[in-house]
Design a protein around this motif. Structure first.
Motif, PDB file in Angstrom:
ATOM      1  N   ASN A   1       0.794  -1.197   0.011  1.00 27.54           N
ATOM      2  CA  ASN A   1       0.035   0.027  -0.075  1.00 27.54           C
ATOM      3  C   ASN A   1       0.891   1.225   0.032  1.00 27.54           C
ATOM      4  OD1 ASN A   1      -2.213  -1.912   0.138  1.00 27.54           O
ATOM      5  ND2 ASN A   1      -2.933  -1.164   1.859  1.00 27.54           N
ATOM      6  N   LEU A   2       1.919   1.191   0.719  1.00 26.02           N
ATOM      7  CA  LEU A   2       2.785   2.292   0.905  1.00 26.02           C
ATOM      8  C   LEU A   2       3.353   2.541  -0.648  1.00 26.02           C
ATOM      9  CD1 LEU A   2       4.433   4.609   2.146  1.00 26.02           C
ATOM     10  CD2 LEU A   2       6.019   2.946   2.617  1.00 26.02           C
ATOM     11  N   ALA A   3       3.743   1.530  -1.512  1.00 29.96           N
ATOM     12  CA  ALA A   3       4.119   1.692  -2.857  1.00 29.96           C
ATOM     13  C   ALA A   3       2.886   2.453  -3.646  1.00 29.96           C
ATOM     14  CB  ALA A   3       4.511   0.499  -3.478  1.00 29.96           C
ATOM     15  N   HIS A   4       1.824   1.865  -3.513  1.00 33.62           N
ATOM     16  CA  HIS A   4       0.703   2.372  -4.168  1.00 33.62           C
ATOM     17  C   HIS A   4       0.420   3.793  -4.052  1.00 33.62           C
ATOM     18  CE1 HIS A   4      -3.371   2.815  -5.791  1.00 33.62           C
ATOM     19  NE2 HIS A   4      -3.663   3.007  -4.553  1.00 33.62           N
ATOM     20  N   TYR A   5       0.196   4.094  -2.664  1.00 31.00           N
ATOM     21  CA  TYR A   5      -0.293   5.413  -2.532  1.00 31.00           C
ATOM     22  C   TYR A   5       0.978   6.589  -2.922  1.00 31.00           C
ATOM     23  CZ  TYR A   5      -4.540   3.773  -0.693  1.00 31.00           C
ATOM     24  OH  TYR A   5      -5.920   3.229  -0.386  1.00 31.00           O
ATOM     25  N   ALA A   6       2.093   6.064  -2.635  1.00 26.90           N
ATOM     26  CA  ALA A   6       3.469   6.980  -2.919  1.00 26.90           C
ATOM     27  C   ALA A   6       3.358   7.232  -4.416  1.00 26.90           C
ATOM     28  CB  ALA A   6       4.607   6.202  -2.358  1.00 26.90           C
ATOM     29  N   SER A   7       3.271   6.408  -5.219  1.00 25.61           N
ATOM     30  CA  SER A   7       3.082   6.498  -6.794  1.00 25.61           C
ATOM     31  C   SER A   7       1.812   7.238  -7.016  1.00 25.61           C
ATOM     32  CB  SER A   7       3.309   5.149  -7.483  1.00 25.61           C
ATOM     33  OG  SER A   7       2.204   4.434  -7.186  1.00 25.61           O
ATOM     34  N   ALA A   8       0.742   7.028  -6.455  1.00 30.75           N
ATOM     35  CA  ALA A   8      -0.540   7.656  -6.897  1.00 30.75           C
ATOM     36  C   ALA A   8      -0.460   9.085  -6.583  1.00 30.75           C
ATOM     37  CB  ALA A   8      -1.590   6.829  -6.018  1.00 30.75           C
ATOM     38  N   LEU A   9       0.055   9.478  -5.103  1.00 24.01           N
ATOM     39  CA  LEU A   9       0.079  11.019  -4.785  1.00 24.01           C
ATOM     40  C   LEU A   9       1.235  11.581  -5.725  1.00 24.01           C
ATOM     41  CD1 LEU A   9      -0.172  10.352  -1.140  1.00 24.01           C
ATOM     42  CD2 LEU A   9      -1.724  11.759  -2.266  1.00 24.01           C
TER      43      LEU A   9
ATOM     44  N   MET B   1       3.916  15.243  -4.090  1.00 22.10           N
ATOM     45  CA  MET B   1       3.191  15.633  -2.970  1.00 22.10           C
ATOM     46  C   MET B   1       3.167  14.793  -1.593  1.00 22.10           C
ATOM     47  SD  MET B   1      -0.979  16.787  -3.260  1.00 22.10           S
ATOM     48  CE  MET B   1      -1.808  15.069  -3.269  1.00 22.10           C
ATOM     49  N   LEU B   2       3.615  13.341  -2.002  1.00 21.35           N
ATOM     50  CA  LEU B   2       3.712  12.397  -0.781  1.00 21.35           C
ATOM     51  C   LEU B   2       4.649  13.012   0.180  1.00 21.35           C
ATOM     52  CD1 LEU B   2       3.407   9.614   0.289  1.00 21.35           C
ATOM     53  CD2 LEU B   2       5.446   8.981  -0.729  1.00 21.35           C
ATOM     54  N   LEU B   3       5.848  13.868  -0.464  1.00 20.61           N
ATOM     55  CA  LEU B   3       6.913  14.205   0.482  1.00 20.61           C
ATOM     56  C   LEU B   3       6.662  15.732   1.257  1.00 20.61           C
ATOM     57  CD1 LEU B   3       9.771  13.740  -1.729  1.00 20.61           C
ATOM     58  CD2 LEU B   3       8.904  12.194  -0.053  1.00 20.61           C
TER      59      LEU B   3
ATOM     60  N   VAL C   1      -3.479   4.797 -10.364  1.00 16.88           N
ATOM     61  CA  VAL C   1      -2.986   6.246 -10.098  1.00 16.88           C
ATOM     62  C   VAL C   1      -4.653   7.029  -9.716  1.00 16.88           C
ATOM     63  CG1 VAL C   1      -1.876   8.511 -10.692  1.00 16.88           C
ATOM     64  CG2 VAL C   1      -0.782   6.163 -10.867  1.00 16.88           C
ATOM     65  N   VAL C   2      -5.646   6.681 -10.898  1.00 16.86           N
ATOM     66  CA  VAL C   2      -6.758   7.508 -10.669  1.00 16.86           C
ATOM     67  C   VAL C   2      -7.500   7.037  -9.790  1.00 16.86           C
ATOM     68  CG1 VAL C   2      -8.611   8.643 -11.983  1.00 16.86           C
ATOM     69  CG2 VAL C   2      -6.071   8.546 -13.063  1.00 16.86           C
ATOM     70  N   LEU C   3      -8.060   5.840  -9.954  1.00 18.28           N
ATOM     71  CA  LEU C   3      -9.062   5.128  -9.421  1.00 18.28           C
ATOM     72  C   LEU C   3      -8.640   4.770  -7.973  1.00 18.28           C
ATOM     73  CD1 LEU C   3     -10.667   2.829 -12.058  1.00 18.28           C
ATOM     74  CD2 LEU C   3     -11.419   4.983 -11.446  1.00 18.28           C
ATOM     75  N   GLY C   4      -7.203   4.306  -7.806  1.00 11.40           N
ATOM     76  CA  GLY C   4      -6.722   3.892  -6.534  1.00 11.40           C
ATOM     77  C   GLY C   4      -6.652   4.873  -5.448  1.00 11.40           C
ATOM     78  N   GLN C   5      -7.001   5.982  -5.849  1.00  8.68           N
ATOM     79  CA  GLN C   5      -6.897   7.027  -4.656  1.00  8.68           C
ATOM     80  C   GLN C   5      -8.406   7.217  -3.909  1.00  8.68           C
ATOM     81  OE1 GLN C   5      -4.236  10.547  -4.743  1.00  8.68           O
ATOM     82  NE2 GLN C   5      -3.891  10.198  -6.857  1.00  8.68           N
ATOM     83  N   ARG C   6      -9.369   6.362  -4.361  1.00 11.47           N
ATOM     84  CA  ARG C   6     -10.708   6.749  -3.786  1.00 11.47           C
ATOM     85  C   ARG C   6     -10.871   6.711  -2.541  1.00 11.47           C
ATOM     86  NH1 ARG C   6     -15.397   4.233  -1.972  1.00 11.47           N
ATOM     87  NH2 ARG C   6     -14.473   2.290  -2.080  1.00 11.47           N
ATOM     88  N   LEU C   7     -10.303   5.695  -1.912  1.00 10.22           N
ATOM     89  CA  LEU C   7     -10.440   5.612  -0.334  1.00 10.22           C
ATOM     90  C   LEU C   7      -9.516   6.836   0.358  1.00 10.22           C
ATOM     91  CD1 LEU C   7      -9.893   1.691   0.339  1.00 10.22           C
ATOM     92  CD2 LEU C   7     -11.870   3.177   0.131  1.00 10.22           C
ATOM     93  N   LEU C   8      -8.624   7.625  -0.316  1.00 12.58           N
ATOM     94  CA  LEU C   8      -7.707   8.504   0.290  1.00 12.58           C
ATOM     95  C   LEU C   8      -8.656  10.011  -0.070  1.00 12.58           C
ATOM     96  CD1 LEU C   8      -5.183   8.972   1.728  1.00 12.58           C
ATOM     97  CD2 LEU C   8      -3.960   9.251  -0.366  1.00 12.58           C
ATOM     98  N   LEU C   9      -9.561   9.901  -0.847  1.00 11.12           N
ATOM     99  CA  LEU C   9      -9.822  11.206  -1.427  1.00 11.12           C
ATOM    100  C   LEU C   9     -10.319  12.323  -0.236  1.00 11.12           C
ATOM    101  CD1 LEU C   9     -12.458  10.434  -4.156  1.00 11.12           C
ATOM    102  CD2 LEU C   9     -10.236  11.029  -4.274  1.00 11.12           C
TER     103      LEU C   9
END
Length: 401
Positions: free
Chosen positions: A151-159, A166-168, A224-232
């Motif tokens: 999940n860290l790899a996923h959200y890091a790349s997505a953000l 932005m992750l940083l 990248v686009v759909l995978g951020q739904r829970l983080l919206l």
């Protein structure tokens, strides 16, 4: 009619950008940073859906604005309504309260608790009355440290791929504050950074150990686009913190804050134009996708008689779960959940005396049929009455009893 429901999503999206602009002005930053929210592809795409994530984002953004404006009761109310939108956003409340207690004092923290507690009490009472439990219908999903790396790899790349770096932003704020540790920094600057961290990090931390994110196993673009739904809901706070960090002057920074502001000001029109073009292309692609779904739904309704029992996957059943007069009605139990065959649907099929149907709708032609479908077909049999690149329908005639 039902179409007006979708206009609400667009209204929430516009309000989100406006509230972010107000928060940015309160921070002493240009409201043009709100363009990063207005044209954020994940927020833009899900503004077309009937989902509460964008409402949660609006409420958390309103909480940021009111906290920065020192309207603590209103901030508590905004946090409470964020929990109404998505229960798990309640994880932000204790973090925000402790942060306000640390940087603003006991009085402001108590006022946040008062506002949030008023909404929370109403929500708990409603759930108890309607569902017989103060938490309502919850409990789906699970957590585990084994998901942390993935999940860290996923959200890091997505953000990072949507708005670079932005992750940083939280690390950037920490670095700036550490470099300024020997200098006088206005208290409101410290308060601002701490409040934005308390709104952006709790949900991110929870999702790092959650078992699921949207578009898992899909292409990079979809993830990248759909995978951020829970983080919206947390993205507005991330963008505000991002604006804060990029606007600060770091010691030894050859670029300088003033030169950076001029550069960012010149960049804003380019972001606006690029966002308009990219957003339009995204909407056009999504509209084409929706039209294809409607075509598949209509094809199924021509094959399956009204009132039939239909064991379907989630992707198909969602197309018929919103009642409309022009569409036939069906009994629509889902036969699988995240690839696992559900016993309830199987039991309904065994008890059915009339012919019933098994329906699976793929997301794309290359998608393989899941093992749950194969298991269902092995057990129940039936004949194929329709098979296309996306849609598969089987009719099962129960044996005479």
């Amino acid at each position: 009619g039902y179409r007006a429901t979708f206009a609400v999503g667009a209204l929430i999206h516009v309000l989100l950008a406006l509230v972010a602009g107000l928060a940015l002005r309160r921070m002493g930053r240009s409201a043009a940073w709100a363009l990063l929210l207005l044209w954020h592809p994940s927020l833009l795409l899900y503004s077309r859906a009937i989902m509460a994530d964008a409402l949660g984002a609006l409420c958390l953004c309103a909480a940021a604005w009111t906290l920065l404006s020192k309207r603590y009761v209103l901030a508590g109310l905004a946090l409470g309504f964020a929990c109404v939108a998505r229960y798990h956003l309640g994880a932000s409340i204790p973090v925000v309260v402790l942060t306000v207690l640390a940087v603003c004092g006991r009085g402001p923290a108590l006022r946040v608790v008062l506002g949030g507690g008023a909404v929370g009490a109403c929500l708990l009472g409603y759930n108890q009355l309607m569902f017989g439990h103060p938490l309502g219908a919850t409990g789906q999903g699970h957590f585990g440290l084994g998901y942390l790396g993935r999940n860290l790899a996923h959200y890091a790349s997505a953000l990072g791929l949507i708005w670079p770096g932005m992750l940083l932003a939280p690390l950037g704020w920490g670095l700036w504050r550490w470099l300024r540790r020997g200098e006088h920094v206005a208290p409101e600057v410290d308060q601002r950074g701490a409040i934005l961290l308390s709104l952006s990090l709790p949900l991110f931390g929870i999702l790092l150990v959650y078992y699921f994110f949207d578009a898992e196993g899909s292409s990079l673009q979809r993830r990248v686009v759909l995978g951020q739904r829970l983080l919206l809901p947390a993205i507005p706070a991330w963008v505000l913190l991002y604006a804060q960090v990029l606007s600060e002057e770091f010691p030894g920074d050859w670029f300088g804050a003033e030169r950076r502001q001029r550069f960012l000001g010149a960049l804003a029109p380019l972001v606006a134009v690029a966002g308009l073009i990219g957003g339009g292309a995204l909407m056009a692609k999504h509209q084409s996708y929706l039209e294809e779904l409607v075509a598949q739904r209509d094809q199924a309704t021509q094959v399956v008689p009204e009132g039939s029992l239909v064991l379907a996957n989630r992707h198909f059943s969602k197309l018929l779960e919103v009642p409309r007069r022009e569409l036939p009605s069906y009994r629509l139990p889902r036969y699988e959940h995240h690839g696992r065959l559900l016993e309830g649907a199987r039991a309904q099929a065994r008890a059915e005396a009339q012919p019933y149907y098994l329906v699976h709708l793929r997301r794309r032609p290359s998608e393989a049929l899941p093992e749950a479908w194969s298991e269902l077909v092995r057990e129940l049999g039936g004949e194929v009455v329709h098979e296309g690149p996306l849609l598969v329908i089987r009719r099962v005639t129960p044996p005479r009893r």
